[in-house]
Write a protein that holds these residues in place. Structure first.
Motif: not given
Ligand code: TYM
Length: 339
Positions: A21-22, A189-193, A208-209, A245-246
């Motif tokens: 995400g960063n 906004r990348i989401l937690d897996l 999830g990261t 979608s993520n």
């Protein structure tokens, strides 16, 4: 964009590795913007004390490791000033003046503060966590930055920054550029897996990261275990299909292929095919990235030299703004001041 603008952004060296995400939400944009703009990128080591302060030796190590990760991601120390927030005293000098222009209630409405404070007992929450967004405003305004490439979670802080700039300009005369957030279209906004209703974050459970310095095998395993849904169709619909979608957003941001084309290419295929494609793309980025970080970390003196050179470029700009602000608010200029 035509005339070069000034770009500023920062990242906290709070963990050993940046997460995806960063990178997709922020650092990838930093790399692209350095071609045409005057850019300042810093490691927010002051901000990293605002939660549970890290072990001193770990903070030192992570700060260098964060510098190495920026360079490995493609931030070029020749074109970009890369520096540590703690090396430029002006950030904290300007913060005080901005704090005195910020309402207590206004600071209390910052959602990041409320979220983080809700996780710890109030008496363990630091005043630094409360004033954090005002330091962030100073980070930006001190460089007269036009653009601030960040992920979606920082939008409210940029809004506060704009308000403070306008408030100061209104009261003391034109002083600050009023900056704008610059967010990527689908990767802001990348989401937690595991929990695709929350953003990917270093403070959520590790499964999830996607930490960029994880071994490729661990990244692949996490992607294969990502939460999807009970349908089988690959479709981009963040509301009803956040997990799928993520994964599409990640694949699109890593490869540069538009989401529509990706969806068309997966027609008739299941989630397994999508996960394999995401895993391959992420591993193809992360493997050489981690290797380059290891090489750079082998020479900490060179990293320190790069950080010192970056601070030498940033400091005169910061000092000029502080001198201007201090004069405008009415502080008697010290006779020794050179700027
Ligand atoms: P930090 O260190 O939490 O995050 C660094 C950058 O990564 C973005 N980001 C994300 N983008 C997309 N999806 C995600 N899941 C995701 N998670 C994080 C963040 O939006 C950020 O751009 N307060 C800042 C650091 C800072 C700063 C500044 C930034 C201090 N001063 C001045 C800009 C300008 C922070 O804690 O970012």
């Amino acid at each position: 964009m035509s005339a070069p603008q000034r770009v500023l952004s920062g990242i906290q060296p709070t963990s050993a590795s940046f997460h995806l995400g960063n990178y997709l939400g922020a650092v990838k944009q930093w790399v692209a913007l350095q071609d045409e703009h005057e850019v300042f990128y810093f490691l927010a080591d002051l901000h990293s004390l605002t939660l549970e302060p890290p072990e001193p030796a770990a903070l030192t190590q992570r700060s260098r490791q964060a510098a190495a990760q920026l360079i490995a991601a493609g931030v070029d120390p020749e074109r970009s000033a890369i520096f540590l927030q703690s090396h430029v005293a002006g950030h904290t000098q300007l913060t005080w003046v901005l704090e005195c222009l910020t309402g207590y209630g206004e600071a209390g409405r910052m959602t990041q503060f409320k979220d983080k404070a809700a996780r710890g007992a109030l008496d363990r929450v630091s005043v630094g966590l409360f004033t954090y967004p005002i330091l962030q405003a100073a980070d930006i305004l001190i460089y007269q930055a036009h653009l601030v490439p960040v992920g979606d979670d920082q939008r409210q802080h940029i809004e506060l920054t704009r308000n403070l700039a306008q408030r100061f300009n209104g009261r003391y005369g034109e002083t600050f550029v009023v900056p704008e957030a610059f967010t990527p279209p689908s990767a802001a906004r990348i989401l937690d897996l595991q929990d695709p209703t929350s953003k990917m974050s270093k403070s959520l459970p590790d499964a999830g990261t996607l930490n960029l310095l994880d071994p490729a095998s661990a990244l692949v395993k996490k992607i294969k275990r990502a939460t999807t849904d009970s349908e089988t169709e690959i479709r981009y619909d963040p509301k009803t299909k956040p997990g799928v979608s993520n994964l599409l957003a990640i694949l699109s941001a890593v490869t540069g292929d538009p989401i529509d084309g990706l969806v068309a290419g997966f027609a008739g295929q299941g989630y397994g095919a999508l996960k394999t494609a995401v895993a391959d793309a992420v591993a193809a980025f992360a493997e050489p990235f981690a290797k380059r970080v290891t090489e750079l970390m082998a020479d900490p003196a060179e990293l320190d030299r790069i950080l010192a050179a970056g601070a030498d470029r940033a400091r005169p700009v910061a000092e000029r703004t502080v001198a201007d602000v201090y004069t405008k608010v009415g502080f008697v200029p010290p006779l020794s001041r050179s700027v």
